[in-house]
Design a protein around this motif. Structure first.
Motif, PDB file in Angstrom:
ATOM      1  N   GLY A  28      32.092  -2.053   5.628  1.00 48.61           N
ATOM      2  CA  GLY A  28      31.633  -2.961   4.592  1.00 48.61           C
ATOM      3  C   GLY A  28      30.385  -2.530   3.874  1.00 48.61           C
ATOM      4  O   GLY A  28      29.774  -3.329   3.146  1.00 48.61           O
ATOM      5  N   ASN A  29      29.989  -1.277   4.036  1.00 54.76           N
ATOM      6  CA  ASN A  29      28.791  -0.754   3.378  1.00 54.76           C
ATOM      7  C   ASN A  29      29.168   0.254   2.298  1.00 54.76           C
ATOM      8  O   ASN A  29      30.250   0.852   2.331  1.00 54.76           O
ATOM      9  CB  ASN A  29      27.872  -0.092   4.405  1.00 54.76           C
ATOM     10  N   ARG A  30      28.245   0.480   1.370  1.00 54.88           N
ATOM     11  CA  ARG A  30      28.529   1.420   0.296  1.00 54.88           C
ATOM     12  C   ARG A  30      28.512   2.852   0.809  1.00 54.88           C
ATOM     13  O   ARG A  30      27.542   3.283   1.447  1.00 54.88           O
ATOM     14  CB  ARG A  30      27.486   1.284  -0.827  1.00 54.88           C
ATOM     15  N   PRO A  31      29.572   3.619   0.544  1.00 56.24           N
ATOM     16  CA  PRO A  31      29.582   5.037   0.935  1.00 56.24           C
ATOM     17  C   PRO A  31      28.483   5.813   0.213  1.00 56.24           C
ATOM     18  O   PRO A  31      27.990   5.398  -0.841  1.00 56.24           O
ATOM     19  CB  PRO A  31      30.969   5.523   0.506  1.00 56.24           C
ATOM     20  N   ILE A  32      28.120   6.958   0.775  1.00 54.87           N
ATOM     21  CA  ILE A  32      27.091   7.800   0.164  1.00 54.87           C
ATOM     22  C   ILE A  32      27.585   8.351  -1.173  1.00 54.87           C
ATOM     23  O   ILE A  32      26.851   8.367  -2.159  1.00 54.87           O
ATOM     24  CB  ILE A  32      26.725   8.958   1.113  1.00 54.87           C
ATOM     25  N   SER A  33      28.823   8.803  -1.197  1.00 52.21           N
ATOM     26  CA  SER A  33      29.398   9.449  -2.381  1.00 52.21           C
ATOM     27  C   SER A  33      30.671   8.705  -2.765  1.00 52.21           C
ATOM     28  O   SER A  33      31.654   8.751  -2.025  1.00 52.21           O
ATOM     29  CB  SER A  33      29.719  10.919  -2.096  1.00 52.21           C
ATOM     30  N   LEU A  34      30.649   8.060  -3.918  1.00 55.48           N
ATOM     31  CA  LEU A  34      31.751   7.179  -4.310  1.00 55.48           C
ATOM     32  C   LEU A  34      32.232   7.541  -5.709  1.00 55.48           C
ATOM     33  O   LEU A  34      31.437   7.668  -6.639  1.00 55.48           O
ATOM     34  CB  LEU A  34      31.263   5.731  -4.266  1.00 55.48           C
ATOM     35  N   VAL A  35      33.544   7.711  -5.850  1.00 55.24           N
ATOM     36  CA  VAL A  35      34.119   8.083  -7.144  1.00 55.24           C
ATOM     37  C   VAL A  35      34.324   6.847  -8.022  1.00 55.24           C
ATOM     38  O   VAL A  35      33.914   6.831  -9.185  1.00 55.24           O
ATOM     39  CB  VAL A  35      35.457   8.827  -6.949  1.00 55.24           C
ATOM     40  N   ASN A  36      34.975   5.821  -7.487  1.00 58.94           N
ATOM     41  CA  ASN A  36      35.287   4.624  -8.279  1.00 58.94           C
ATOM     42  C   ASN A  36      34.320   3.486  -7.936  1.00 58.94           C
ATOM     43  O   ASN A  36      34.647   2.559  -7.194  1.00 58.94           O
ATOM     44  CB  ASN A  36      36.747   4.207  -8.125  1.00 58.94           C
ATOM     45  N   GLU A  37      33.151   3.581  -8.496  1.00 58.71           N
ATOM     46  CA  GLU A  37      32.073   2.628  -8.249  1.00 58.71           C
ATOM     47  C   GLU A  37      32.493   1.194  -8.549  1.00 58.71           C
ATOM     48  O   GLU A  37      32.007   0.247  -7.908  1.00 58.71           O
ATOM     49  CB  GLU A  37      30.864   3.007  -9.112  1.00 58.71           C
ATOM     50  N   GLU A  38      33.401   1.017  -9.507  1.00 62.17           N
ATOM     51  CA  GLU A  38      33.793  -0.332  -9.906  1.00 62.17           C
ATOM     52  C   GLU A  38      34.465  -1.106  -8.772  1.00 62.17           C
ATOM     53  O   GLU A  38      34.391  -2.337  -8.722  1.00 62.17           O
ATOM     54  CB  GLU A  38      34.705  -0.290 -11.145  1.00 62.17           C
ATOM     55  N   VAL A  39      35.116  -0.385  -7.851  1.00 59.95           N
ATOM     56  CA  VAL A  39      35.728  -1.074  -6.715  1.00 59.95           C
ATOM     57  C   VAL A  39      34.645  -1.676  -5.826  1.00 59.95           C
ATOM     58  O   VAL A  39      34.752  -2.820  -5.362  1.00 59.95           O
ATOM     59  CB  VAL A  39      36.622  -0.112  -5.900  1.00 59.95           C
ATOM     60  N   TRP A  40      33.581  -0.908  -5.594  1.00 61.95           N
ATOM     61  CA  TRP A  40      32.479  -1.420  -4.773  1.00 61.95           C
ATOM     62  C   TRP A  40      31.800  -2.599  -5.464  1.00 61.95           C
ATOM     63  O   TRP A  40      31.488  -3.616  -4.817  1.00 61.95           O
ATOM     64  CB  TRP A  40      31.468  -0.310  -4.516  1.00 61.95           C
ATOM     65  N   GLU A  41      31.617  -2.498  -6.767  1.00 66.60           N
ATOM     66  CA  GLU A  41      30.982  -3.587  -7.491  1.00 66.60           C
ATOM     67  C   GLU A  41      31.826  -4.853  -7.438  1.00 66.60           C
ATOM     68  O   GLU A  41      31.291  -5.969  -7.313  1.00 66.60           O
ATOM     69  CB  GLU A  41      30.744  -3.174  -8.949  1.00 66.60           C
TER      70      GLU A  41
END
Length: 329
Positions: free
Chosen positions: A311-324
């Protein structure tokens, strides 16, 4: 109950143990296709994937209702349907930064090897053909003081440019990138259109990611715009360069040489003329292939997956919009 992950990349025992402490792991050694029946069956219960070099088709996502994250052991993500992953709410993680310097080393090795004809002349010695002092027919060309053109100017392009500008006094040009005022100040780099860069550069180094807009970005017309004495280096993705057009340009002497680490189809077909051409240095996609870097890439992927599935933000993320969207849910 622990979440389940499918592992199909090269991971150390310590990295596997780290994952096993958090998840239930199902390993797929030597997986070459996501259409493998056992892999497809396992997708139905998978929460995460970790691996590399296996394309994940968009249609398979419908068979993975629990999938939350994919941790790719790579910086490139052309093996993944990013739009479909985003629509399914699946995080896609990659491994930039940790391979930048090593891949730049490979790029500059290709610059040096092609300019000084290292492979060709090493073979000349190996065959026993070195019977007298070499003459102009075997001379190479200088690298120092020449113009280095970067097609794409991200992390890897900038790292290649630093080697050229600071180590070899090269004049740096870049194209197909937004303005980089900090790098312009640091390296004396100058932004150009692609056509201008091709016409000015002694070495054209391709570092731009593969996408629909960059597929065959360097084709017959672009190769024609290069100097006949220029050398093309590709450390990006093979299909960024039209391979058929490149072979023709090399055979006809319209450019001097090419240094290649990537190809339209990998492994390179034995029928390809490229590895048999004296003005080509062909490597087997070794860009990040050192013990230190591959281990660091795998560790970044492990860390990304653990963070994503907890449930935490990965260090390196391609599709930031999914996390947002998850944060706003």
């Amino acid at each position: 109950m622990k979440k389940r992950i499918l592992a199909y990349g090269r991971l150390s025992e310590a990295q596997l143990a780290q994952l096993a402490n958090e998840f239930e792991i199902q390993q797929f050694h030597g997986l070459t296709s996501a259409n493998d029946p056992a892999f497809r069956a396992a997708l139905a219960k998978a929460h995460g994937l970790i691996g590399s070099s296996v394309a994940i088709p968009a249609e398979l996502l419908d068979e993975a209702p629990h999938l939350e994250a994919i941790a790719s052991i790579s910086v490139g993500f052309d093996n993944y349907p990013v739009e479909a992953l985003t629509q399914h709410g699946i995080l896609l993680c990659n491994t930039p930064d940790v391979l930048t310097e090593t891949t730049a080393d490979t790029g500059f090795a290709l610059i040096m090897a092609t300019a000084r004809r290292v492979v060709e002349l090493a073979d000349f010695v190996r065959r026993g053909d070195w019977q007298k002092s070499i003459g102009p027919e075997h001379f190479g060309s200088d690298v120092h003081g020449k113009t280095l053109g970067l097609v794409g100017f991200g992390r890897i392009g900038a790292a290649v440019a630093r080697r050229g500008a600071l180590g070899f006094g090269m004049q740096v040009r870049y194209a197909m990138a937004s303005p980089k005022p900090v790098l312009e100040e640091e390296l004396g780099a100058e932004r150009r259109t692609l056509d201008e860069l091709l016409a000015e550069s002694d070495f054209v180094c391709v570092t731009i990611p593969l996408s629909d807009t960059t597929h065959h970005l360097i084709g017959a017309d672009e190769l024609t715009r290069m100097k006949s004495s220029a050398i093309l280096i590709n450390i990006a993705r093979g299909p960024v360069v039209d391979e058929t057009a490149l072979i023709e340009a090399l055979e006809e002497g319209r450019i001097r040489a090419a240094g290649l680490d990537v190809y339209n189809h990998e492994p390179l077909s034995q029928d390809s003329p490229l590895p048999h051409m004296s003005n080509v240095v062909a490597l087997p996609h070794i860009g990040s292939a050192t013990h230190e870097t591959r281990n660091a890439m795998a560790q970044r992927a492990v860390d990304n997956l653990i963070l994503a599935l907890s449930g935490n933000r990965p260090i390196s993320l391609v599709n930031e919009e999914v996390w947002e969207s998850r944060r706003g849910a």
